[in-house]
Design an enzyme around this catalytic site. Sequence first.
Site, PDB file in Angstrom:
ATOM      1  CG  HIS A 232      -6.833   2.877   6.511  1.00  0.00           C
ATOM      2  ND1 HIS A 232      -6.887   1.058   5.055  1.00  0.00           N
ATOM      3  CD2 HIS A 232      -7.250   2.891   6.727  1.00  0.00           C
ATOM      4  CE1 HIS A 232      -8.389   1.123   5.817  1.00  0.00           C
ATOM      5  NE2 HIS A 232      -8.714   1.992   6.154  1.00  0.00           N
TER       6      HIS A 232
ATOM      7  NE  ARG B 163      -1.685   1.935   3.648  1.00  0.00           N
ATOM      8  CZ  ARG B 163      -1.756   2.077   4.339  1.00  0.00           C
ATOM      9  NH1 ARG B 163      -2.560   0.561   5.625  1.00  0.00           N
ATOM     10  NH2 ARG B 163      -0.784   2.953   5.954  1.00  0.00           N
TER      11      ARG B 163
ATOM     12  CE1 TYR C 294       1.238   2.512   9.229  1.00  0.00           C
ATOM     13  CE2 TYR C 294      -0.425   4.498  10.219  1.00  0.00           C
ATOM     14  CZ  TYR C 294      -0.251   3.500   9.086  1.00  0.00           C
ATOM     15  OH  TYR C 294      -1.056   3.608   7.900  1.00  0.00           O
TER      16      TYR C 294
END
Lengths: 327, 397
Positions: free
Chosen positions: B293, B289, B302
């Site tokens: 998100h 990805r 993160y």
Amino acid sequence: MTQLALARALNAGMRRAMEADPKVLLMGEDIGRLGGVFRVTDGLQKDFGEDRVIDTPLAESGIVGTAIGLALRGYRPVCEIQFDGFVFPAFDQIVSQLAKMRLRSLGKVALPVVVRIPCGGGIGAVEHHSESPESYFAHTPGLRVVACANPSDGYWMLQQAIACDDPVIFFEPKRQYWDKGEVDTAPGLSEVEPMSAARVVREGTDLTLVTYGPMVKNALAAAVAAEEDGRSIEVIDLRSLSPLDTEALTDSVRRTGRLVVAHEAPVFGALSAEIAARITEACFYHLEAPVLRVGGFSAPYPPSRLEDHFLPDLDRILDAVDRALAY
Amino acid sequence: MTVDASNGAASAHHESSDSAHEDVRAADRPTRVAEPPELVQLLTPEGDRVDHPDYPLDLAPDEVRSIYRDLVLVRRIDAEANSLQRQGELGIWASLLGQEAAQIGSGRALGAADMAFPTYREHGVAWCRGLPPRKLLELYRGVSHGGWDPAEHNFHLYTIVIGSQALHATGYAMGIQRDGVVGGPNAAAAIAYFGDGASSQGDVNEAFVFASVFNAPVVFFCQNNQWAISEPLERQSRIPLYRRANGFGFPGVRVDGNDVFACLAVTRRALQAARDGQGPSLIEAFTYRMGAHTTSDDPTRYRPDADLEVWKLKDPIERVKAYLARNDLADQEFFDAVEADADELGRQVRADCLDMPDPSPMAMFENVYVEPSALLEEEREQFRTYLASFEDEEAGR
């Protein structure tokens, strides 16, 4: 007219629906060779085959989730949840998928899925086998929720639920599976009373007693006992829990001026609360007493040695009737 | 389909040397996910065509150019939607950036009769199924919850609850079986899309069980983009996801999810096996990805930037471009034309979004039930009267 036990009447109703429409399928745990733990589907797999009476893996979310997929492919699945307390693993599929797909598709998708749930207590069972989870489903827009209370309604309402293009949660009072009653199988499906309509099962003038499913029997017994004391109780079997037939309730309460609502589920946030609010608003000037409720306590369903105290019996219903009439 | 059984339990405990996340999350990890022992790849990140014995693929130059065009166009739809969200025109957007090859490859493998069950990120598959991009914008703008007819493009509605659609696909496949078309000329299959996060969901695992025991014609297509919002793959699995299939009793294969040729070939073969009556299979498209998100997410909290740099070198579009250019299958004129098409599509997507009216408030009461609901009718009338009272007020002034 024929005498049938509730379990047999439900079985006959499914048989008739399966004969009428080859797209009707049954799904559930142990419903095939065993005929279901309550034998409600007894003999159907033998006659309709394993493709139409499907013994599923032991996974309730899987049952309802795959039923949705089958409905998307044009089938009309009837799911059996083995016991009321086992429906919760399927709760997400019912509430987030089954109930919402029609709106999500802006009306392009219909999901004619029936979820049959044996409900209520009184059979001396272990935990999770005596629940009354109807309020969770009645609270969910997009679902229709009905409860049958006798073999004739079991036979007809189940066929109506299967024919309905909306998803239907269908409650069956499990302790009455072996109770017999008259079933007239002669009419066509369109000729019988629709499942959306409540029914006055006993006429009366002093007080309206509303209930559904397993409590109808107790309510009728309470009305007979009250008659001996010279009190005339009208008993209404709701049949449809969502949507509610409020017109039938207001018609009755405007005549009697008093209302008691009884069910096995804990009363907090239950159908009786909804009915009390609606009737108070619609019949405010006709009410002679506040709407009173009888139901389970706000505690988890007790061990079976205590269930007779938890379930509203004839005496607890009569106590509420007395209190309502005392105003 | 290759069933991997060679790499037993011990491999789950192998430390990976190529572990870009190593420094971010420390020693609380019990194990590392093993590196893929076998990754089906037909086009290297450098654009070199390689063969795989199980997945022969013969593509005409026209088809390769068409695939390239699809990849570029869906990336442009995605970029435009991201911008529209940043400008306040969409409530949220879930980017497919980096997953174009997995989606275009698998999407182009689908036959007209096959049915796709997407998550909320399958914009590339939607494109392959012919769903107009504005339908996706409707959902993310908050105009509808989707609202398309799944049967029109054989593309089911976006499903937001993680993993639910795996069961719908499996049930649909059970319906295909009951229609009696499996193995025949009208055979069809279902394909369920989901991600690495969804592989932990009960519904996905139940779908595996149902599909397996009923031998349902369904392909489980897992885009392992390695991140479930902020949770890395290691939080979902100790073994490579494709190997889970083995335990359920059907084949699993890991494919380079950034290789559109491999995704096409592997999905094509799995779908045909399903249509032929060989039952379900799991494809793990190993990808990354590249974006957040969703537009509400902040991956800098993160995820190290270094990861992204590594995966940029594996970009799913650049390798097809390199392949086309190196083999003289396309010239600059072609690439310029595709860019121009993408620009035009971007303009169209933007115009469609800005032109989209809000629905009438009364739409809330529609499409809840097929048969009328007295309760909802009553509420509809009350609300209509309530709204009308403001109109009367306005008129009275």
